[in-house]
Design an enzyme around this catalytic site. Structure first.
Site, PDB file in Angstrom:
ATOM      1  N   ARG A 180     -56.294  77.930 -18.721  1.00  0.00           N
ATOM      2  CA  ARG A 180     -56.980  79.230 -18.753  1.00  0.00           C
ATOM      3  C   ARG A 180     -58.449  79.067 -18.395  1.00  0.00           C
ATOM      4  O   ARG A 180     -59.059  79.963 -17.817  1.00  0.00           O
ATOM      5  CB  ARG A 180     -56.815  79.864 -20.131  1.00  0.00           C
ATOM      6  CG  ARG A 180     -55.406  80.387 -20.393  1.00  0.00           C
ATOM      7  CD  ARG A 180     -55.255  80.956 -21.788  1.00  0.00           C
ATOM      8  NE  ARG A 180     -55.135  79.899 -22.783  1.00  0.00           N
ATOM      9  CZ  ARG A 180     -55.592  79.978 -24.012  1.00  0.00           C
ATOM     10  NH1 ARG A 180     -56.239  81.044 -24.400  1.00  0.00           N
ATOM     11  NH2 ARG A 180     -55.412  78.987 -24.870  1.00  0.00           N
ATOM     12  N   HIS A 228     -51.167  78.397 -31.724  1.00  0.00           N
ATOM     13  CA  HIS A 228     -51.691  78.330 -30.349  1.00  0.00           C
ATOM     14  C   HIS A 228     -50.897  79.298 -29.478  1.00  0.00           C
ATOM     15  O   HIS A 228     -49.669  79.366 -29.581  1.00  0.00           O
ATOM     16  CB  HIS A 228     -51.556  76.906 -29.819  1.00  0.00           C
ATOM     17  CG  HIS A 228     -52.422  76.613 -28.639  1.00  0.00           C
ATOM     18  ND1 HIS A 228     -52.217  77.194 -27.406  1.00  0.00           N
ATOM     19  CD2 HIS A 228     -53.500  75.790 -28.499  1.00  0.00           C
ATOM     20  CE1 HIS A 228     -53.129  76.736 -26.565  1.00  0.00           C
ATOM     21  NE2 HIS A 228     -53.914  75.889 -27.192  1.00  0.00           N
TER      22      HIS A 228
END
Length: 953
Positions: free
Chosen positions: A272, A249
């Protein structure tokens, strides 16, 4: 049912969301269930999920007018990495009904939506409060607890490590589990929901076997993620798939004052999704923030760290719960304006303004001409975003954008991020009934898998928000399939609300059987129920000054809602990991705690941790003693609680109903667990041996990367050399025959030195030193220098001490390795014929012999050289000072190395202590040489007769 063990009980292994979904579904279909979890508390990694759960065509989406459906979702999932269409379709088709099941059956708020990387629609559901993983999983735990409390349809057993699956013929008919040092059996079909293997850094782990290149990375996984279910399934013939596909990740959160911590918090992908952008060390964007995780990580490897995830005001307001939580934990920072951010990053404000302006311009062009851009877009079409378009994955979706002109006065929430091991896509191959597939490509009767232990669902990359969905969908599929396998035509629909007498009135409702070892009802007689703080220490409670003194792993206090908690013994059991608590050691953690925990958690899961309340503090000079329930003073235990309990004659207290209460009545003792130190030493030796062998035999080529593997392995090899070198140098105390003979021992290895004026050992150590220096300097340049502005010069402690040592080593080599010994003439020794004098081992005369049949050989007189140099007090002081620098450097480095050696987590602290002891002893050994020389006169040697007269005065 194809077994001689008739039962209508299913066995679920693992208490995370997958296990809880399966267990509740078994009950809903008329079966009984026993849930086994090897941790002290249910929840697993599911409680850490921060982005949400995906659903296509949910009631929430329809209410918001979002045109999503299972077909669109399936296409996104296949593009995202899935390789088995039948499993991807099952995941996506069931997503809407299963998300609605969570909302309707468990009274959950999943009303907010976000679009995560790789998704063409906003379909990731979360609630307004608390992290979705914790909220969803906790609600299902509560429901199953109430079922267990009110009926015989469910049992929950914690601290139960399943070690073996039981077979009868080709069918799986049960399992063996270990609890409290004893083995027990349960019979029935088994549903494995035990998670992946992303926290197993041991040398024989699945991670080491399939992805050794990732061992150096930190992880977001709990320590329970060691691949047990996969290994047990394979042991009875279940096929595994895609074990090499381990997702890294891109947004592990870096705590600046502990940048190299092995366990990292994860920044929710939703950050995000709401508009967060990623900047490199130069303040520039370099990727599509909404691209696939493997893509974003890949672009980070190519760019310059440290990387920052930046949220402007509109973005952070949309997900302020997360931002406040991360800020409280010290892994995110609030900046009043972009000017302060630029200053902290060490870049010009104009750079960040230009970055935002380019991003803003691309977004505006996309609004008017969505498919006219010059760059290829992800997942399809064209993009106007040059920063990501150059990577072949141009940004297509924008949210909460601001022009560059706003940056100077815009507030930001910013976190430093790094790639982390996050999710194992591979596992046991399952079919569309979530049954494990055997060697003949047929389902193994009675064996199912759900969640991260199951393979084939995600292929080589998982989309954000699909992990919680995977747990719920395949947990429910497995639960229903297991019920059908057990009951056949006797399956029936059972309403959980009817079973529990109304179900849950809210996601935080508690049950009497919550926490601990449920079947032992451990908490029924313990103190500290929610809302009833225990009495405090002397004179009205503990002051915050007293609480602030308890900040270590061995002595950790925190304050929550006015209660003082001694959580020392709870650290290793905390589902979120030790770091989540240690961040607030000695502090008031109320705000951050309440962000993610329901209000009854302390009373349920850690009632005995409450030792008092915050008040005026104990009387001056008094020692805080803690308190038992009702305010009665309790003794402060000096040793490990369970160890002391056993020491006072209570056997296997963990299996006794009231052991926590009984425990408080023993006087305590200062105990040293010798066995644990022996085990820690053993793991240390194994790890060092592995690292040395891996360094020598597995390095296939040279490559430049952003990880610290070269730094770690070179450090281990250098530490090993320093220990051996110190032992060799101790021969100076035995005189010139031993010391010069020891030096000549290495000269006799010159034939292995490839024709160079050095032996193979010296050459390898030189290469290790160069590697260590190069990688250290590169990481300092790339990562540490940028932190000086915010963290101070202390972040460069290793770099500064390392450069000092490099200076010392250069001088030391010229003084001793290349020092002039011709002035003394050769020193004659009789070297043993086989390099080492095996007949002199008992007398420790290893490198010379008095056998007159062996001709004396003239060697470098490094013994005389040592006395010449160290008789000068200035050189001796310089040497002693440098050894002190070495001890500091070695101890600082050891603290960073220890967590990445693959040592079991419970032994890491002891291994650190053993390492510090080794460094200090080695330092003292090296310091003893100049002190010895300054305090004595040189010894002429045992065979003085063979020396040249007048060789040395």
């Amino acid at each position: 049912m194809a077994t001689s063990f008739p039962t209508n009980q299913a066995i679920v292994v693992g208490g995370g969301l997958g296990g809880m979904s399966a267990a509740n579904t078994v009950v809903e279909n008329g079966g009984r269930v026993v849930l086994l979890d090897k941790s002290s508390f249910c929840g697993g990694n599911s409680t850490k999920a921060t982005s949400g759960i995906n659903g296509a065509g949910t009631k929430t989406q329809k209410a918001k007018g979002i045109p999503d459906n299972a077909d669109i979702f399936t296409q996104d999932t296949l593009k995202g990495g899935a390789k088995k269409p039948e499993l991807a379709k099952l995941l996506c088709v069931n997503s809407a009904s299963d998300v609605d099941w969570l909302v309707e059956k468990f009274n959950l708020d999943l009303s907010l939506l976000a679009r995560l990387g790789g998704h063409s629609q906003p379909r990731t559901h979360r609630g307004k409060e608390r992290f979705p993983g914790m909220t969803i999983t906790y609600a299902l735990i509560q429901m199953l607890e109430k079922v267990a409390e009110k009926t015989d349809l469910a049992r929950i057993v914690t601290k139960a490590k399943v070690v073996k699956l039981i077979q009868e013929g080709k069918a799986c008919v049960g399992c063996v589990y270990e609890k409290g040092g004893q083995n027990f059996q349960e019979f029935g079909p088994v549903i494995l929901a035990s998670g992946g293997f992303g926290a197993d850094f041991t040398s024989n782990s699945l991670l080491a076997q399939y992805r050794p290149d990732l061992l150096h990375l930190p992880t977001t996984n709990g320590e329970h993620c060691t691949g047990d279910g996969i290994k047990m399934g394979e042991a009875i013939g279940a096929k595994s798939i895609d074990l090499e596909w381990v997702q890294v990740h891109p947004t592990g959160l870096v705590k600046p004052d502990d940048a190299d911590a092995k366990i990292k918090f994860l920044a929710a992908e939703a950050l995000r999704g709401v508009g967060g952008i990623i900047l490199n060390a130069e303040g520039k964007r370099f990727c599509n923030e909404l691209g696939r995780r493997d893509y974003v990580t890949g672009e980070m490897w190519k760019s310059k760290p440290p990387f920052r995830l930046c949220l402007n005001k509109a973005s952070s307001d949309e997900i302020i719960w997360h931002c406040k939580h991360y800020t409280g934990r010290g892994v995110m920072k609030f900046y009043e304006n972009g000017e302060a951010l630029a200053k902290d990053m060490g870049v010009a404000l104009s750079v960040i303004e230009q970055t935002h302006e380019e991003h803003y311009a691309a977004a505006k062009k996309t609004e008017t001409q969505p498919d006219a851009g010059p760059w290829p877009a992800y997942p399809s079409g064209k993009s106007w975003d040059e920063a990501s378009g150059k990577t072949g994955s141009g940004k297509k979706f924008y949210h909460n954008i601001i022009p560059g002109s706003c940056v100077k006065n815009e507030p930001f929430y910013v976190a430093i991020i790094t790639p982390v091991i996050h999710y194992c896509m591979g596992g046991l191959l399952i079919d569309t009934d979530s049954a494990c597939v055997g060697p003949n490509n047929q389902a193994i009767p009675g064996l199912y898998a759900a969640g991260e232990v199951a393979g084939g669902v995600h292929g080589n990359n998982r989309l954000g928000g699909n992990s919680l969905l995977d747990c719920v969908v395949f947990g429910r599929v497995a639960g229903k399939a297991a019920a059908k396998y057990m009951l056949g035509a006797d399956m029936k629909d059972v309403d959980l609300k009817d079973v529990t007498g109304g179900g849950l009135t809210g996601a935080v409702e508690s049950s009497k059987l919550a926490g601990g070892s449920y079947e032992d009802k451990m908490n029924t007689a313990t103190a500290g129920a929610a809302g009833a703080p225990a009495g405090g220490g002397g004179g009205g409670g503990y002051s915050m000054e007293e609480v602030a003194k308890h900040t270590s792993k061995s002595d950790c206090w925190v304050v929550v809602s006015g209660q003082v908690l001694d959580v020392t013994s709870f650290l290793s059991e905390h589902p979120g990991g030790e770091l989540a608590i240690l961040t607030f050691a000695g502090k008031d953690a109320t705000e951050e705690f309440n962000m993610i925990h329901p209000p009854d958690v302390i009373g349920k899961y850690a009632p005995d941790a409450v030792i008092g309340v915050v008040g005026s503090g104990a009387p001056a000079g008094a020692v805080a003693t803690g308190a038992k329930a009702g305010g009665a003073p309790a003794r402060k235990d000096l040793g490990g609680k369970l160890a002391n309990h056993h020491a006072w004659g209570h056997l296997d207290g963990d299996l006794q109903p009231n052991w926590r209460v009984d425990l408080e009545d023993n006087p305590g003792a200062l105990l040293i667990n010798v066995k644990s130190y022996f085990n820690a030493t053993w793991f240390l030796l194994l790890s060092v041996l592995y690292e040395v062998c891996a360094t020598i035999f597995t390095a296939k080529n040279i490559k430049i990367s952003n990880d610290r593997l070269g730094l770690t392995r070179s450090a281990i090899l250098l530490i090993l050399f320093i220990v051996i070198h110190a032992v060799g140098n101790l021969h100076v105390f035995k005189g010139p025959d031993d010391f010069n003979g020891y030096g000549y021992f290495y000269v006799r290895l010159y034939w292995t030195g490839f024709g160079l004026p050095a032996n193979i050992v010296e050459e390898y150590i030189l290469l290790s030193v160069l590697l260590h220096v190069f990688v250290g300097l590169k990481r300092t340049w790339d990562m540490k220098l940028a932190l000086v502005n915010t963290q101070g010069i202390n972040v460069l402690n290793l770099a500064i001490s390392g450069l000092m040592l490099l200076t010392f080593m250069t001088i030391h080599l010229f003084q001793f390795r290349f020092g002039d010994t011709d002035q003394f003439g050769p020193y004659y020794v009789r070297p043993p014929p086989y390099l080492i004098n095996f007949w002199g081992i008992l007398s420790l005369n290893l490198f010379w012999t008095q056998d007159s049949s062996i001709e004396p050989v003239g060697v470098r007189d490094i013994y005389a050289l040592e006395f010449q140099i160290f008789k000068n007090p200035l050189w001796s002081l310089f040497y002693i000072f440098s050894v002190g620098v070495f001890m500091v450097h070695a101890c600082l480095g050891w603290k960073k190395v220890t967590p990445v050696l693959g040592i079991p987590r419970g032994h890491i602290q002891k291994v650190e202590m053993i390492g510090y002891a080794i460094m200090i002893v080695m330092g003292l050994v090296y310091i003893s040489f100049p002190l010895y020389v300054m305090a004595t006169k040189p010894f002429s040697g045992y065979e003085d007769s063979i020396q040249i007269p007048g060789r040395v005065e």
